[in-house]
Design a protein around this motif. Structure first.
Motif, PDB file in Angstrom:
ATOM      1  N   SER A 107       0.827  -1.197   0.000  1.00  0.00           N
ATOM      2  CA  SER A 107       0.000   0.000   0.000  1.00  0.00           C
ATOM      3  C   SER A 107       0.868   1.257   0.000  1.00  0.00           C
ATOM      4  N   GLU A 108       0.485   2.261  -0.817  1.00  0.00           N
ATOM      5  CA  GLU A 108       1.175   3.542  -0.853  1.00  0.00           C
ATOM      6  C   GLU A 108       0.147   4.652  -1.047  1.00  0.00           C
ATOM      7  N   LEU A 109       0.574   5.883  -0.884  1.00  0.00           N
ATOM      8  CA  LEU A 109      -0.278   7.043  -1.094  1.00  0.00           C
ATOM      9  C   LEU A 109       0.241   7.813  -2.300  1.00  0.00           C
ATOM     10  N   ALA A 110      -0.670   8.266  -3.146  1.00  0.00           N
ATOM     11  CA  ALA A 110      -0.267   8.990  -4.352  1.00  0.00           C
ATOM     12  C   ALA A 110      -1.220  10.140  -4.600  1.00  0.00           C
ATOM     13  N   GLY A 111      -0.693  11.208  -5.186  1.00  0.00           N
ATOM     14  CA  GLY A 111      -1.518  12.373  -5.487  1.00  0.00           C
ATOM     15  C   GLY A 111      -0.683  13.626  -5.582  1.00  0.00           C
ATOM     16  N   GLU A 112      -1.108  14.664  -4.855  1.00  0.00           N
ATOM     17  CA  GLU A 112      -0.437  15.963  -4.910  1.00  0.00           C
ATOM     18  C   GLU A 112       0.082  16.369  -3.532  1.00  0.00           C
ATOM     19  N   MET A 113       1.253  17.000  -3.500  1.00  0.00           N
ATOM     20  CA  MET A 113       1.762  17.596  -2.284  1.00  0.00           C
ATOM     21  C   MET A 113       1.865  19.102  -2.501  1.00  0.00           C
ATOM     22  N   ARG A 114       1.710  19.883  -1.445  1.00  0.00           N
ATOM     23  CA  ARG A 114       1.781  21.334  -1.520  1.00  0.00           C
ATOM     24  C   ARG A 114       3.182  21.808  -1.164  1.00  0.00           C
ATOM     25  N   VAL A 115       3.792  22.575  -2.041  1.00  0.00           N
ATOM     26  CA  VAL A 115       5.116  23.132  -1.812  1.00  0.00           C
ATOM     27  C   VAL A 115       5.042  24.631  -2.039  1.00  0.00           C
ATOM     28  N   GLU A 116       5.107  25.391  -0.938  1.00  0.00           N
ATOM     29  CA  GLU A 116       5.042  26.853  -1.007  1.00  0.00           C
ATOM     30  C   GLU A 116       3.847  27.327  -1.838  1.00  0.00           C
ATOM     31  N   GLY A 117       2.692  26.732  -1.576  1.00  0.00           N
ATOM     32  CA  GLY A 117       1.467  27.137  -2.250  1.00  0.00           C
ATOM     33  C   GLY A 117       1.234  26.505  -3.601  1.00  0.00           C
ATOM     34  N   GLU A 118       2.209  25.741  -4.106  1.00  0.00           N
ATOM     35  CA  GLU A 118       2.071  25.092  -5.400  1.00  0.00           C
ATOM     36  C   GLU A 118       1.911  23.588  -5.214  1.00  0.00           C
ATOM     37  N   SER A 119       1.196  22.965  -6.168  1.00  0.00           N
ATOM     38  CA  SER A 119       1.003  21.520  -6.127  1.00  0.00           C
ATOM     39  C   SER A 119       2.111  20.815  -6.889  1.00  0.00           C
ATOM     40  N   ARG A 120       2.516  19.657  -6.370  1.00  0.00           N
ATOM     41  CA  ARG A 120       3.533  18.849  -7.010  1.00  0.00           C
ATOM     42  C   ARG A 120       3.150  17.386  -6.863  1.00  0.00           C
ATOM     43  N   PRO A 121       3.219  16.585  -7.935  1.00  0.00           N
ATOM     44  CA  PRO A 121       2.870  15.167  -7.802  1.00  0.00           C
ATOM     45  C   PRO A 121       3.805  14.461  -6.829  1.00  0.00           C
ATOM     46  N   ALA A 122       3.246  13.527  -6.069  1.00  0.00           N
ATOM     47  CA  ALA A 122       4.038  12.856  -5.040  1.00  0.00           C
ATOM     48  C   ALA A 122       3.514  11.452  -4.779  1.00  0.00           C
ATOM     49  N   ARG A 123       4.420  10.607  -4.306  1.00  0.00           N
ATOM     50  CA  ARG A 123       4.084   9.254  -3.858  1.00  0.00           C
ATOM     51  C   ARG A 123       4.737   9.020  -2.503  1.00  0.00           C
ATOM     52  N   TYR A 124       3.969   8.464  -1.564  1.00  0.00           N
ATOM     53  CA  TYR A 124       4.481   8.123  -0.241  1.00  0.00           C
ATOM     54  C   TYR A 124       4.528   6.597  -0.127  1.00  0.00           C
ATOM     55  N   LEU A 125       5.706   6.048   0.077  1.00  0.00           N
ATOM     56  CA  LEU A 125       5.889   4.616   0.197  1.00  0.00           C
ATOM     57  C   LEU A 125       6.430   4.296   1.582  1.00  0.00           C
ATOM     58  N   GLY A 126       5.848   3.305   2.232  1.00  0.00           N
ATOM     59  CA  GLY A 126       6.292   2.920   3.560  1.00  0.00           C
ATOM     60  C   GLY A 126       6.674   1.451   3.604  1.00  0.00           C
ATOM     61  N   ILE A 127       7.807   1.153   4.236  1.00  0.00           N
ATOM     62  CA  ILE A 127       8.271  -0.221   4.354  1.00  0.00           C
ATOM     63  C   ILE A 127       8.563  -0.518   5.814  1.00  0.00           C
ATOM     64  N   ASP A 128       7.877  -1.524   6.366  1.00  0.00           N
ATOM     65  CA  ASP A 128       8.103  -1.938   7.748  1.00  0.00           C
ATOM     66  C   ASP A 128       9.174  -3.015   7.789  1.00  0.00           C
ATOM     67  N   GLY A 129      10.187  -2.806   8.625  1.00  0.00           N
ATOM     68  CA  GLY A 129      11.240  -3.793   8.815  1.00  0.00           C
ATOM     69  C   GLY A 129      11.296  -4.228  10.258  1.00  0.00           C
ATOM     70  N   PRO A 130      12.285  -5.047  10.607  1.00  0.00           N
ATOM     71  CA  PRO A 130      12.430  -5.482  12.006  1.00  0.00           C
ATOM     72  C   PRO A 130      12.922  -4.347  12.903  1.00  0.00           C
ATOM     73  N   ARG A 131      12.011  -3.785  13.683  1.00  0.00           N
ATOM     74  CA  ARG A 131      12.295  -2.677  14.611  1.00  0.00           C
ATOM     75  C   ARG A 131      12.642  -1.385  13.879  1.00  0.00           C
ATOM     76  N   TRP A 132      12.313  -1.276  12.594  1.00  0.00           N
ATOM     77  CA  TRP A 132      12.506  -0.019  11.877  1.00  0.00           C
ATOM     78  C   TRP A 132      11.415   0.156  10.835  1.00  0.00           C
ATOM     79  N   PHE A 133      11.244   1.408  10.435  1.00  0.00           N
ATOM     80  CA  PHE A 133      10.289   1.769   9.391  1.00  0.00           C
ATOM     81  C   PHE A 133      10.983   2.732   8.446  1.00  0.00           C
ATOM     82  N   LEU A 134      10.876   2.484   7.148  1.00  0.00           N
ATOM     83  CA  LEU A 134      11.498   3.340   6.148  1.00  0.00           C
ATOM     84  C   LEU A 134      10.414   4.064   5.364  1.00  0.00           C
ATOM     85  N   LEU A 135      10.429   5.388   5.415  1.00  0.00           N
ATOM     86  CA  LEU A 135       9.496   6.211   4.660  1.00  0.00           C
ATOM     87  C   LEU A 135      10.220   6.785   3.448  1.00  0.00           C
ATOM     88  N   ALA A 136       9.642   6.569   2.280  1.00  0.00           N
ATOM     89  CA  ALA A 136      10.197   7.099   1.034  1.00  0.00           C
ATOM     90  C   ALA A 136       9.149   7.984   0.380  1.00  0.00           C
TER      91      ALA A 136
END
Length: 215
Positions: A113-142
């Motif tokens: 599962s990931e999140l996709a759409g638009e992110m706001r940067v200084e009032g402007e929209s920019r396409p973005a994807r949020y990817l999350g990976i769960d590991g052993p005692r850690w989480f990686l956000l990309a």
């Protein structure tokens, strides 16, 4: 751009050769068998070397807490967080991001599962994807932003990069969602990396400011 991490010592290389990876790709935990390659050693993260990528450390105060990678009108933000032994963080982090972002939707991606759409940067929209990976005692956000968020060809280079990241959690106690600390490479970094190392840090729940600082 950071220089590559030297290859493992011979005895370490032999040990890795004897223990073949049990998965096809990462992100890898430092304690699991993973392919030997030249990587940029940042302490909590070991990053694959790609000469086309501009790799920069992001800081919060005097602590390095994340990485920004620039390539082909796009950016990739990476942040590793401490997670509990019993459960992952991605479901919780997704909920927090969606509570603040009205232009994202959930979908299936290369890491689940990931999140996709638009992110706001200084009032402007920019396409973005949020990817999350769960590991052993850690989480990686990309977070992939810019052209790569909508262009699969550019995104593929970033996805391959993420798949070969090694996360070094360590054994020390850490609070839930505490950033796994990073450091500069052991080898001398280039002048460009040194100039960029103190830029503002990443926050997985606030979109945009770190991107605007490095565009």
């Amino acid at each position: 751009m950071f220089r590559r991490r030297r290859r493992e010592q011979p005895e370490q290389a032999v040990e890795q050769e004897q223990a073949a990876p049990t998965r096809e790709s990462g992100p890898w935990d430092a304690d699991e068998p993973h392919p030997e390659s030249d990587r940029i050693d940042l302490g909590g993260l070991r990053l694959p070397h790609n000469p086309d990528f501009d790799v920069r450390l992001a800081s919060l105060g005097d602590q390095h807490v994340g990485v920004v990678v620039l390539y082909d009108e796009s950016s990739l933000q990476l942040q590793a967080l401490a997670a509990p032994r019993s459960s992952g963080l991605w479901d919780e982090v997704k909920t927090k991001i969606l509570a603040q972002a009205k232009h994202l939707e959930e979908r299936e991606g290369p890491f689940g599962s990931e999140l996709a759409g638009e992110m706001r940067v200084e009032g402007e929209s920019r396409p973005a994807r949020y990817l999350g990976i769960d590991g052993p005692r850690w989480f990686l956000l990309a977070v992939i932003a810019g052209k790569a968020a909508v262009d699969d060809t550019v995104a593929a280079a970033y996805i391959d990069f993420i798949r070969d990241v090694v996360v070094v959690r360590g054994d020390e106690p850490m609070a839930r969602e505490e950033p796994i600390p990073l450091r500069r490479p052991n080898e001398q970094a280039s002048d460009q990396a040194s100039e960029q190392a103190e830029r503002p840090g990443l926050n997985p729940f606030k979109r945009g400011p770190e991107i605007s600082e490095i565009r």
